[in-house]
Scaffold this motif. Structure first.
Motif, PDB file in Angstrom:
ATOM      1  N   LYS A 214       3.797 -39.096   4.548  1.00 17.07           N
ATOM      2  CA  LYS A 214       4.828 -38.062   4.350  1.00 17.07           C
ATOM      3  C   LYS A 214       4.938 -37.150   5.574  1.00 17.07           C
ATOM      4  CE  LYS A 214       7.365 -38.048   0.641  1.00 17.07           C
ATOM      5  NZ  LYS A 214       8.839 -38.006   0.800  1.00 17.07           N
ATOM      6  N   GLN A 215       3.778 -36.852   6.191  1.00 17.03           N
ATOM      7  CA  GLN A 215       3.795 -36.051   7.419  1.00 17.03           C
ATOM      8  C   GLN A 215       4.503 -36.821   8.536  1.00 17.03           C
ATOM      9  OE1 GLN A 215       0.007 -34.348   8.668  1.00 17.03           O
ATOM     10  NE2 GLN A 215      -0.626 -34.142   6.530  1.00 17.03           N
ATOM     11  N   GLN A 216       4.217 -38.137   8.561  1.00 17.16           N
ATOM     12  CA  GLN A 216       4.840 -38.999   9.574  1.00 17.16           C
ATOM     13  C   GLN A 216       6.365 -39.016   9.387  1.00 17.16           C
ATOM     14  OE1 GLN A 216       4.536 -43.429   9.535  1.00 17.16           O
ATOM     15  NE2 GLN A 216       3.065 -43.107  11.226  1.00 17.16           N
ATOM     16  N   GLU A 217       6.783 -39.147   8.132  1.00 15.54           N
ATOM     17  CA  GLU A 217       8.218 -39.180   7.821  1.00 15.54           C
ATOM     18  C   GLU A 217       8.881 -37.851   8.196  1.00 15.54           C
ATOM     19  OE1 GLU A 217      11.166 -39.557   3.961  1.00 15.54           O
ATOM     20  OE2 GLU A 217       9.039 -40.117   3.687  1.00 15.54           O
ATOM     21  N   LEU A 218       8.201 -36.741   7.900  1.00 12.77           N
ATOM     22  CA  LEU A 218       8.724 -35.418   8.227  1.00 12.77           C
ATOM     23  C   LEU A 218       8.848 -35.254   9.750  1.00 12.77           C
ATOM     24  CD1 LEU A 218       9.590 -32.515   7.621  1.00 12.77           C
ATOM     25  CD2 LEU A 218       7.194 -31.914   7.260  1.00 12.77           C
ATOM     26  N   PHE A 219       7.830 -35.704  10.476  1.00 13.12           N
ATOM     27  CA  PHE A 219       7.852 -35.612  11.939  1.00 13.12           C
ATOM     28  C   PHE A 219       9.022 -36.418  12.509  1.00 13.12           C
ATOM     29  CE2 PHE A 219       6.666 -37.115  16.177  1.00 13.12           C
ATOM     30  CZ  PHE A 219       6.416 -35.905  16.820  1.00 13.12           C
ATOM     31  N   LEU A 220       9.249 -37.627  11.980  1.00 10.70           N
ATOM     32  CA  LEU A 220      10.351 -38.472  12.453  1.00 10.70           C
ATOM     33  C   LEU A 220      11.709 -37.835  12.144  1.00 10.70           C
ATOM     34  CD1 LEU A 220       8.939 -41.999  11.524  1.00 10.70           C
ATOM     35  CD2 LEU A 220       9.452 -41.171  13.843  1.00 10.70           C
ATOM     36  N   THR A 221      11.814 -37.195  10.980  1.00  7.74           N
ATOM     37  CA  THR A 221      13.067 -36.502  10.610  1.00  7.74           C
ATOM     38  C   THR A 221      13.366 -35.385  11.610  1.00  7.74           C
ATOM     39  OG1 THR A 221      12.639 -36.954   8.280  1.00  7.74           O
ATOM     40  CG2 THR A 221      14.242 -35.230   8.758  1.00  7.74           C
ATOM     41  N   LEU A 222      12.340 -34.609  11.938  1.00  4.78           N
ATOM     42  CA  LEU A 222      12.509 -33.514  12.909  1.00  4.78           C
ATOM     43  C   LEU A 222      12.842 -34.053  14.296  1.00  4.78           C
ATOM     44  CD1 LEU A 222       9.504 -31.257  11.812  1.00  4.78           C
ATOM     45  CD2 LEU A 222      11.924 -30.684  11.582  1.00  4.78           C
ATOM     46  N   LEU A 223      12.204 -35.160  14.655  1.00  5.87           N
ATOM     47  CA  LEU A 223      12.446 -35.787  15.965  1.00  5.87           C
ATOM     48  C   LEU A 223      13.891 -36.260  16.074  1.00  5.87           C
ATOM     49  CD1 LEU A 223      11.154 -36.731  18.656  1.00  5.87           C
ATOM     50  CD2 LEU A 223      10.642 -38.905  17.519  1.00  5.87           C
ATOM     51  N   GLU A 224      14.379 -36.870  14.981  1.00  2.81           N
ATOM     52  CA  GLU A 224      15.764 -37.374  14.959  1.00  2.81           C
ATOM     53  C   GLU A 224      16.762 -36.220  15.143  1.00  2.81           C
ATOM     54  OE1 GLU A 224      18.772 -39.734  11.907  1.00  2.81           O
ATOM     55  OE2 GLU A 224      16.662 -39.492  11.361  1.00  2.81           O
ATOM     56  N   GLN A 225      16.526 -35.121  14.423  1.00  2.00           N
ATOM     57  CA  GLN A 225      17.428 -33.973  14.518  1.00  2.00           C
ATOM     58  C   GLN A 225      17.350 -33.331  15.893  1.00  2.00           C
ATOM     59  OE1 GLN A 225      17.151 -31.251  11.235  1.00  2.00           O
ATOM     60  NE2 GLN A 225      17.363 -32.825   9.697  1.00  2.00           N
ATOM     61  N   HIS A 226      16.152 -33.312  16.479  1.00  2.00           N
ATOM     62  CA  HIS A 226      15.976 -32.743  17.812  1.00  2.00           C
ATOM     63  C   HIS A 226      16.702 -33.585  18.864  1.00  2.00           C
ATOM     64  CE1 HIS A 226      14.029 -30.725  21.182  1.00  2.00           C
ATOM     65  NE2 HIS A 226      13.738 -31.923  21.677  1.00  2.00           N
ATOM     66  N   THR A 227      16.636 -34.907  18.713  1.00  2.00           N
ATOM     67  CA  THR A 227      17.284 -35.825  19.673  1.00  2.00           C
ATOM     68  C   THR A 227      18.800 -35.655  19.623  1.00  2.00           C
ATOM     69  OG1 THR A 227      15.475 -37.366  19.255  1.00  2.00           O
ATOM     70  CG2 THR A 227      17.380 -38.236  20.429  1.00  2.00           C
ATOM     71  N   GLU A 228      19.345 -35.518  18.372  1.00  2.00           N
ATOM     72  CA  GLU A 228      20.799 -35.372  18.206  1.00  2.00           C
ATOM     73  C   GLU A 228      21.300 -34.063  18.819  1.00  2.00           C
ATOM     74  OE1 GLU A 228      21.693 -35.678  14.066  1.00  2.00           O
ATOM     75  OE2 GLU A 228      21.209 -37.806  13.958  1.00  2.00           O
ATOM     76  N   ASN A 229      20.561 -32.964  18.581  1.00  2.00           N
ATOM     77  CA  ASN A 229      21.000 -31.660  19.076  1.00  2.00           C
ATOM     78  C   ASN A 229      19.782 -30.777  19.355  1.00  2.00           C
ATOM     79  OD1 ASN A 229      22.201 -29.234  19.651  1.00  2.00           O
ATOM     80  ND2 ASN A 229      23.366 -29.073  17.739  1.00  2.00           N
ATOM     81  N   PRO A 230      19.268 -30.790  20.600  1.00  2.00           N
ATOM     82  CA  PRO A 230      18.040 -30.029  20.922  1.00  2.00           C
ATOM     83  C   PRO A 230      18.177 -28.521  20.707  1.00  2.00           C
ATOM     84  CG  PRO A 230      18.657 -31.532  22.712  1.00  2.00           C
ATOM     85  CD  PRO A 230      19.808 -31.497  21.764  1.00  2.00           C
ATOM     86  N   ASP A 231      19.435 -27.975  20.781  1.00  2.00           N
ATOM     87  CA  ASP A 231      19.635 -26.520  20.669  1.00  2.00           C
ATOM     88  C   ASP A 231      19.871 -26.043  19.236  1.00  2.00           C
ATOM     89  OD1 ASP A 231      19.442 -26.273  23.444  1.00  2.00           O
ATOM     90  OD2 ASP A 231      21.556 -26.826  23.674  1.00  2.00           O
TER      91      ASP A 231
END
Length: 817
Positions: A214-231
């Protein structure tokens, strides 16, 4: 070197200001208008306002020193302090009262009583009772405990005894801890730790999270959102709201330094985010009125804008607001009630967006502090507010608009200090060198008279916007309908036919009856017994919807009796007609129509007003039955008929303003009809159709109505021809308040002419909320003599206050009653 002293206003209902010495270390930083911490009467600490700085040392006492200054800059501008001084002198109220009313509670630091253990003590637990042991144990763990925390483990009635005992044993001592209540609202946000991403391989990070999917999934979700829009800012609450992830998983990622949690300060009040739009052009008549307003402002005169209902007064306000904001100045838009302002708010939002603010009693204390801060920082250009908005720290106020200037909500009798916001607004504007527009379709008699005497510039809008016709008035003789038995309940057949015709045309109808509840009284047919409130000298009103008796003065409730409490008879009849009964009758007469009720009782639920507003707007309501609430703030295209089935009840009231208020209410509610079509109609059902007010309303003879009202006031010496001051004395013992009122009357007669004093008399309602009431009415001449008489009144009140036996008497003073 001479010492410096400060006159400080404390938030206490005590006369005048209090002298404190300014310590040497604060001399360079202290300024008038700043908040300061001072002790008063022992160890109690208050937040005061510096009213004046001087070097005159008191002769009769040694002043205490100011403890500290709370502000880097004055929190109150000089204009506000001058305004406070004027209010205090004119309305005979204390500066402390004004301070308490005007300041958000959270800007006043509070002194809370804290307890702590005395250092190096040895406690003998064997000699302590159970409550004393609990408190000592709590202090050993917590060091400091305040009174509200003690209530959690010691019964309230035992707290004082327990503390006193431990102080006597010299085990504990009292400490004063100062706390500022206001805390800025902070919102939690989440972002990935970019340093970790730079320095570590992504596969390694994911491998380290393999055992926590679940932590891994949460980290990947945050990574995806960061990649789409870092700001992009990602709220913590948004991340967790759908339930896919838990706080524990996020906390683990924060602890592993893969994610950062941070906070941003956020306003509690939501600003308008939509697009702004331009104003429509003024009609020729409105343009002429605007020219007259501009001329008045150039001459330094304030304006009374008298415009018939739907004449476009709001449009003129918006034009003047836009001009004032363009000059770089701020605007205060005063309204009698914030709840009934939906349409004006929508129009202003579309013009000013985030530069628009609100200030009223329904805001939380922290929300008020935020508006205060934004006004001080000049972030709000246009502020919509009720009368307490007059006390905000405006820096460059350019215009005050007082809409519905006749409304009694500008001068309530329930909240001190008792001042009239309409008059106070003109004085405040004078201190800021700004302009005032008083607007109404039915100006108060006093404002109309001031305009005719050229103290205000009178600007009249005689036509509705777009040359739409004003409603036609028709009088129905209810006595004739009764004699010929052409009626159903409170409605004549003529009135029923007219309502039915409008329903058939798919139009909406408003029915006004300005009396709450179902019936005025429940009466025993056998012995005449009626239910009186046990706290007040009034009969309780029957509310059928909740099936209970209610007192509209103290709020007491009781079940409706099934039998007479005096003779046990079951023959109980209801007398008098309330709005609930009118609503019930209308629902029975028109069973296929959708009938809604709008009064204080039906609008108590959250968003009840907004829901009904939408129903009317969408055409889902056919008939709206209501009290005076329906006369304000409702602007709908489809209302064609306004009916007043019991118009006489508006006139026959014990009040010299009864005719004025009846005219205002009928005119205001009639303005809801035919705002678009111009075919609006008002039906007034009365036993006395020949009454001069009804006849002049029928003929749309507004000028004659004001002449009639002014002649009546002049004949019997009432405002605007004299100044009225009402003094009300209250106490739980009737004999004591009666003696006090007689004594005050004798003092007043010592200083003032006999013809100026009426009373003392028992109030029309002799007891409210277990307090007996007596009153004196003072009629003072206008002009040069008025300040002199007011000074003699102050002298009389000071003499009365010297009698210690009467200190328990509650004294209320209503200036310009």
């Amino acid at each position: 070197m001479k010492s410096t002293f400060a006159q400080v206003i404390l938030p206490l209902n005590l006369k005048g200001t209090f002298t404190y010495k300014v310590p040497v270390e604060l001399l360079e930083s202290i300024q008038v208008g700043m908040r300061v911490l001072v002790s008063f009467r022992g160890k109690k600490i208050y937040t005061g306002i510096v009213f004046e700085l001087h070097s005159e040392e008191p002769e009769t006492f040694v002043p205490k020193e100011i403890i500290n200054i709370l502000d880097d800059f004055p929190i109150l501008p000089p204009e506000q302090l001058r305004f406070w001084k004027w209010l205090s002198e004119y309305y005979l109220s204390n500066l402390g009262e004004i301070y308490r009313f005007s300041f958000p509670g959270s800007l006043k630091l509070e002194s809370e009583t804290y307890l702590k253990l005395k250092p190096n003590i040895q406690v003998d637990f064997e000699n302590l009772d159970v409550n004393e042991m609990y408190l000592i144990q709590a202090l050993e763990v917590r060091q400091l405990v305040n009174l509200s925390e003690i209530e959690a483990f010691i019964p309230k009635k035992e707290i004082v005894k327990t503390i006193k005992s431990l102080i006597d044993l010299q085990y504990i001592e009292v400490d004063e801890k100062i706390s500022e209540k206001y805390k800025a609202k902070e919102v939690a946000y989440i972002k990935l730790n970019e340093e970790v991403l730079k320095n570590s391989q992504l596969p390694e990070i994911l491998l380290s999270l393999k055992r926590s999917p679940k932590q891994q999934e949460l980290f990947l979700t945050l990574l995806e959102q960061h990649t789409e829009n870092p700001d992009r800012l990602l709220k913590k609450s948004t991340l967790l709201e759908d339930g896919n992830f838990a706080h524990a998983q996020l906390k683990s990622l924060v602890e592993k330094d893969l994610v950062h949690e941070y906070y941003l300060q956020k306003d509690r009040l939501q600003s308008y985010e939509g697009t702004t739009e331009e104003l429509e052009k003024l009609s020729p008549l409105q343009q002429q009125a605007k020219t007259e307003i501009d001329e008045a402002f150039n001459e330094g005169k304030n304006v009374l804008l008298h415009g018939v209902t739907s004449s476009g007064k709001t449009h003129l306000y918006l034009e003047k607001i836009e001009e004032t904001v363009a000059e770089g100045k701020n605007v205060l838009f005063l309204l009698p009630e914030i709840a009934l302002t939906k349409q004006i708010v929508q129009r202003l939002e579309k013009n000013y967006g985030k530069q628009l603010g609100f200030y009223h009693q329904k805001l939380t204390d922290f929300e008020r502090v935020e508006v205060w801060r934004r006004i001080k920082n000049n972030e709000i250009k246009v502020l919509i507010g009720t009368r307490n908005a007059l006390f905000l720290p405006f820096e460059n106020l350019g215009l005050i608009v007082v809409d519905e200037e006749h409304d009694s909500n500008y001068k309530p009798r329930e909240i001190s200090p008792f001042f009239n916001a309409k008059d106070a607004a003109q004085v405040l504007a004078n201190f800021y060198n700004s302009n005032v527009i008083l607007g109404s379709a039915t100006p108060s008699v006093e404002s109309y008279y001031a305009a005719k005497k050229e103290k205000l510039r009178y600007v009249y809008l005689a036509e509705r916007f777009g040359t739409v016709k004003i409603p036609e008035f028709e009088l129905i003789n209810f006595k004739e309908a009764q004699d010929s038995k052409k009626l159903v309940g409170s409605f004549s057949l003529q009135l029923i036919d007219d309502i039915k015709l409008e329903i058939d045309r798919k139009k909406q109808i408003m029915i006004l009856h300005n009396r709450r509840g179902y019936a005025n009284v429940v009466e025993c047919e056998s012995c005449g017994y009626v239910n009186y409130c046990s706290n007040c000298d009034v009969v309780m009103t029957y509310h059928k919807f909740s099936n209970e008796m209610k007192c509209h003065y103290c709020g007491q409730k009781a079940a409706k009796p099934r039998t007479c409490p005096k003779c046990n008879s079951e023959k109980l009849n209801v007398r008098g007609v309330g709005v609930e009964q009118i609503h019930e009758e209308v629902s029975k007469i028109f069973p296929d129509a959708e009938v809604d009720r709008m009064d204080v009782d039906s609008m108590r639920r959250k968003f009840a007003y907004e829901k009904l507003y939408e129903k009317i707007e969408e055409g889902e309501t056919d008939i709206i039955v209501g009290t005076q609430m329906i006369s304000k703030g409702l602007d709908f295209d489809n209302i064609e008929l306004v009916a007043i089935p019991k118009a006489d009840s508006l006139l026959y009231v014990q009040d010299f303003r009864a005719e004025e208020r009846a005219f205002q209410l009928i005119t205001q509610v009639s303005g809801r009809a035919g705002r678009i079509s111009g075919t609006g109609k008002v039906l007034i059902q009365t036993y006395n159709p020949q009454h001069s007010i009804f006849q002049m309303l029928k003929d749309h003879d507004t000028a004659n109505i004001y002449e009639h009202l002014l002649n009546e006031r002049k004949k019997f010496l009432y405002p605007p021809f004299v100044k009225l001051i009402m003094i009300e004395l209250k106490h739980r013992r009737e004999d004591k308040v009666n003696r006090a009122s007689q004594f005050l009357g004798s003092i007043l007669r010592k200083y003032l002419p006999e013809e100026c004093i009426l009373g003392p008399e028992k109030s029309p309602i002799g007891k409210i909320n277990l307090m007996y009431q007596y009153q004196l009415l003072l009629k003072f001449p206008r002009g040069k003599k008025y300040p002199e008489y007011k000074m003699l009144l102050n002298k009389s009140l000071d003499e009365f206050n010297e009698i210690s036996a009467y200190h328990s008497i509650k004294k209320l003073i209503f200036v310009d009653f």
